[in-house]
Design an enzyme around this catalytic site. Structure first.
Site, PDB file in Angstrom:
ATOM      1  N   GLY A  69      -0.218  15.672  34.050  1.00  0.00           N
ATOM      2  CA  GLY A  69      -1.396  15.202  33.335  1.00  0.00           C
ATOM      3  C   GLY A  69      -1.086  14.955  31.876  1.00  0.00           C
ATOM      4  O   GLY A  69      -0.135  15.509  31.320  1.00  0.00           O
ATOM      5  N   CYS A  70      -1.884  14.110  31.242  1.00  0.00           N
ATOM      6  CA  CYS A  70      -1.618  13.724  29.857  1.00  0.00           C
ATOM      7  C   CYS A  70      -1.784  14.898  28.900  1.00  0.00           C
ATOM      8  O   CYS A  70      -0.900  15.218  28.111  1.00  0.00           O
ATOM      9  CB  CYS A  70      -2.509  12.545  29.451  1.00  0.00           C
ATOM     10  SG  CYS A  70      -4.276  12.802  29.711  1.00  0.00           S
ATOM     11  N   TYR A  71      -2.958  15.562  28.959  1.00  0.00           N
ATOM     12  CA  TYR A  71      -3.161  16.731  28.096  1.00  0.00           C
ATOM     13  C   TYR A  71      -2.113  17.806  28.396  1.00  0.00           C
ATOM     14  O   TYR A  71      -1.680  18.538  27.510  1.00  0.00           O
ATOM     15  CB  TYR A  71      -4.549  17.337  28.338  1.00  0.00           C
ATOM     16  CG  TYR A  71      -5.697  16.604  27.686  1.00  0.00           C
ATOM     17  CD1 TYR A  71      -5.742  16.425  26.306  1.00  0.00           C
ATOM     18  CD2 TYR A  71      -6.766  16.135  28.436  1.00  0.00           C
ATOM     19  CE1 TYR A  71      -6.817  15.787  25.704  1.00  0.00           C
ATOM     20  CE2 TYR A  71      -7.845  15.496  27.839  1.00  0.00           C
ATOM     21  CZ  TYR A  71      -7.871  15.325  26.473  1.00  0.00           C
ATOM     22  OH  TYR A  71      -8.943  14.709  25.877  1.00  0.00           O
ATOM     23  N   VAL A  72      -1.733  17.887  29.678  1.00  0.00           N
ATOM     24  CA  VAL A  72      -0.785  18.922  30.086  1.00  0.00           C
ATOM     25  C   VAL A  72       0.577  18.678  29.468  1.00  0.00           C
ATOM     26  O   VAL A  72       1.227  19.603  28.967  1.00  0.00           O
ATOM     27  CB  VAL A  72      -0.691  18.962  31.625  1.00  0.00           C
ATOM     28  CG1 VAL A  72       0.179  20.134  32.064  1.00  0.00           C
ATOM     29  CG2 VAL A  72      -2.086  19.035  32.250  1.00  0.00           C
TER      30      VAL A  72
END
Lengths: 337, 337, 337, 337
Positions: free
Chosen positions: D150-153
């Site tokens: 994931g991007c935030y991850v």
């Protein structure tokens, strides 16, 4: 690997050359000079350059070194200053692509009147080749000095010249209402370009007096009313062009067929391009509409001012000069986002 | 009609005072001074002021005239310079609302350490009233010198102080992650605030060192890690605040019930405000969420940095000082668009 | 206190009426209707309205109640739908200000051709007064039904009509290259207006076909090529207008002197206004340049599309209808930031 | 030339794959599928793709064809739907890089609880390799199914994991205050993402409930309070991370030295990156500050959510899987403008 030097690399066109050339398969920036930032890391001014250029520093301007070490030099200097420095580089044996206005004009008097300067090198001014590859490919291939076209001029001339050449419009009726992103103003400490003053606004400037007017006129063959505006976006020029049509819709289409086969200039018929179609790419897109009521032809032409309008076109010229694939290292797709 | 003078009227807080006071039913700007722009029309710097101020010009700073002709003077000067000028105005009999940091602190040592200055008027520093009407209404009504709160401080203290006062959080665990629009940086010719550098970006700055930290701590009673960020919007502060909750959700609600009846501070429960909720208004909106997993309380607090965070709050203070309706001339609804 | 009803209050012009009227000294929104959001709080759709409207809810549309309880009704409905509802309100005895196109045209055939509709109330269409106060003040004062002008039309007609009326231009040569902020497109769930698609872009739309063209032509007396563009800003229209000048610079100045004394229309001579000059205010600013080379006059005209271009002008009309100060509740200064 | 298929190519991550792969020296998109846009030209949805893809159309989804004709398939589908389709592609012999959340988790129960779904292919969920090349290079090289992070991850884990692994922070004290550009929300017809609602605003969302929280926790080993915010920019994530430091500044530096030699992850020491440092590149930049007063470490981590946070990282994984230079076709320099 072509070794590239950049003079005045700290401005936005210099940055854009470094950004684009970081992906070029056969060219590499080996010397980036800046009088004001000599000795400082390029990544201090443009942190995003760190990924490709690590700890590279701006060098002080040393013309001999540039001429000797670099296969080609891009000059990103203010007009007036550029003519002399490019001239010296040529004298030292360099190949030079000048992004300023100094070597663009055929008519030196027109240049001098427009820029209120005396040109120091009339000899080279007449030798220099205007770097619009879609029109001057052969001359560019053999040139040692290129006058890289202005941003507004590229967007305008690519749209107008086919119409004038084909005789489908009255060339004395052309109005270019152009809108440019803020990067066109360069990297300046000026309240007028402070984010607080620019964003959520829009304005005309240089009305009836902008210097690109004469360059558009010389290169397109039209008489032009030119009104530039400042758009609150980073990149991109959209020119809405009005003129009296003297032929049919088919004739317009035929006029633009001269771009068939071009990699970077696309005629869309009655679909109109927008800034987002081009921002981030080296492409120019052109669309048209005809107004029955008035007999006017309306043309919309878009480019990325920093790419096809400056650094990308300069690289395209370099590719032609060095016999590379004309699109080497140049993006055909824009950012969209 | 209250006659208003503004010292340093050419900056953004000065502009905002002029904009807001153009709609005030009982106050009017009669003197707008600017050392750098004295003699120039206010509409040359801010063309939109023409509609209300016509051909009014910035005056040179003349303290006697300000003290004599104006019922109240707003000082929009850099910290350090403001203390002395406000002091002189007070000596001349003026009522003064100082938008700088110079008269905000109770603890003069903390001020001097934070701003690395020696305060020229400790006498007035201890007399000055902190202009947060929701807490100091009575003292403001009787004051002749107001220290108008900082923008980040207003957003933070209005959110944190009720929690500390009610003892529902551990005051040593507070983190304020704050984001401010670009107008907070003022009207500056600085490449860092050039539209090209600000828009489509976002950054933290002054991490662990921003001067508003000590003001937040003094006024809220908490120990605070404060991290400001620069948002690519014109107006607005959103502070996301983290702290350890030591009581129940009901206790939080009760703590914020102190704002019941306030015209400009609204507690929304578990609805969270955004910049658009406040930009253009004098309101502060506050919402909360509780994270079971960690026992943390998360508070989101929003204001318009130029209005409730500066010029609007200053006018609110003026209204209180002069016994007017506290909301006179102050917008309760934001722009939304 | 004038009691105001709004039909279709959930769109942006409805919001803007509620925002502006929150500061009006003699009028108050008592009924805000919305078919789709009936029963929901206005602050759920526009949280910033909470500060002035608290827990007010959108009512379902009830024409009798509107006619009975409200001194004036603003209709913020799509064209086509509006004609019928406004007609019924008039039949019920209401005073109505219609923000749609339905009651704007003198020539009903032109309306029907432009909007591809049959008008349900030709009787009222011919009675309705065009709500451009700078031209129709007297008729507006006595009217019970106002056709509030279109946004692009207001910016264009205020600039062109004085020139046509004074006979200083050739009225068959007019080109209006107009640029509008996104709020002009309304509050829509449409990918075309998704922030990802709009910001950092710019485009022409409705080229040669936009419906405001015929309204501009009818109200200005000129034949007009009209090209609207979508600007990545919230508010504001800037129109760059080109036409053949048939008189002198002095004559142009004299033509615009008809606005001397107007509170909301300002002629700036050869200073050109920008979006920021007007966004947030009810003003129209106009500037001009003459191009010797081509004999063209270039006019730049700016308004806030939501205020002078819609809701502000509607309130200005209300003020005239009710004999109030024409500027009551209307901002003369824009946001600037 | 690697033949690439994309399922769900009409969204932003699909677009970004097509944009980036247009410059890839050894891979080429041969099949772009879209259920909703099958049969339409890709350039009708993304006009800028015309320059590289001409008249290519979206195909209907045909799993056999994808598995047969493509060396690798990128799945750009909503979570829940992706698990099944990727499973079938694997069964048909394809290599698959899944950009959804469906194959990211080690703990299937955590996935099912987070996404409120029953996973249809637990067999493949346990086989799939988490596509964070800086940690899983070897496993990625041998994998046939990648769960792309994931991007935030990505922004969070690249910053936090070195600190947890080195034991220099208390892993139970981590707060991630993250801000993402609007492209993270995808290509949606939703008023919430209308330009009028997003620009000039900023808000927190999914507070205490965002689904990336559990993925961050599983991959970093920390307990995390995660608060995402919506930034009015196109691209980029900036995460400001707070945690209790349990070691020295030198230890922090040493922890991040694990990225020495990485092409796409750069530790800047006490220089803090901003969105502009990364937007347009596949890089992650990380900087740190220590607050003596509280003993907290503050980490700022930035990526481009569409590139290192999605499509670029997916291509990086492809490069590893196919034994190419890991940086092939991936930009190391961002747009800056």
């Amino acid at each position: 690997m072509i070794s590239v030097g950049i003079v005045g690399a700290n401005g936005y066109t210099g940055f854009e050359l470094m950004r684009l050339l970081a992906c070029h398969p056969s060219a590499k920036v080996t010397l980036a000079t800046s009088r004001s930032l000599a000795g400082q890391k390029v990544a201090d001014t443009y942190p995003t350059l760190r990924g490709a250029y690590g700890d590279m520093v701006y060098s002080d301007v040393a013309l001999e070194k540039l001429a000797q070490d670099c296969d080609v030099v891009f000059a990103c200097l203010p007009h007036g200053q550029s003519a002399d420095i490019c001239g010296k580089l040529i004298d030292l044996g360099a190949k030079v692509i000048d992004l300023s206005a100094d070597y663009r004009y055929d008519d030196l008097g027109l240049y001098e009147k427009t820029y209120k300067l005396t040109h120091p090198r009339p000899d080279l001014a007449s030798e220099a080749v205007y770097g619009l590859p879609e029109y001057n490919r052969k001359a560019i291939a053999g040139a040692r000095l290129i006058g890289n076209p202005g941003c507004y001029v590229t967007a305008s001339v690519l749209a107008i010249k086919p119409l004038v050449d084909a005789g489908v419009i009255n060339p004395k009726t052309v109005i270019v209402d152009a809108k440019s992103g803020v990067s066109g103003a360069g990297r300046k400490a000026d309240v007028a370009y402070n984010a607080n003053e620019v964003s959520e606004s829009f304005k005309a400037y240089g009305v009836t007096t902008h210097r690109h007017t004469t360059e558009i006129e010389e290169k397109s063959g039209a008489v032009v009313t030119f009104t530039p505006h400042l758009l609150p976006v980073h990149r991109g020029i959209l020119a809405t062009i009005y003129c009296d049509l003297t032929a049919t819709a088919k004739d317009v289409e035929k006029a633009y067929s001269r771009y068939d086969g071009e990699q970077f200039v696309h005629y869309l018929g009655n679909k109109l391009p927008e800034i987002k179609t081009v921002a981030g790419s080296n492409c120019c897109y052109i669309g048209t509409a005809i107004e029955e009521k008035t007999g006017r032809l309306i043309v919309v032409s878009c480019i990325d001012n920093l790419i096809k309008g400056a650094s990308g076109q300069a690289i395209q010229n370099m590719n032609v000069m060095f016999g590379l694939d004309e699109s080497a290292g140049l993006p055909k797709v824009g950012f969209h986002l």
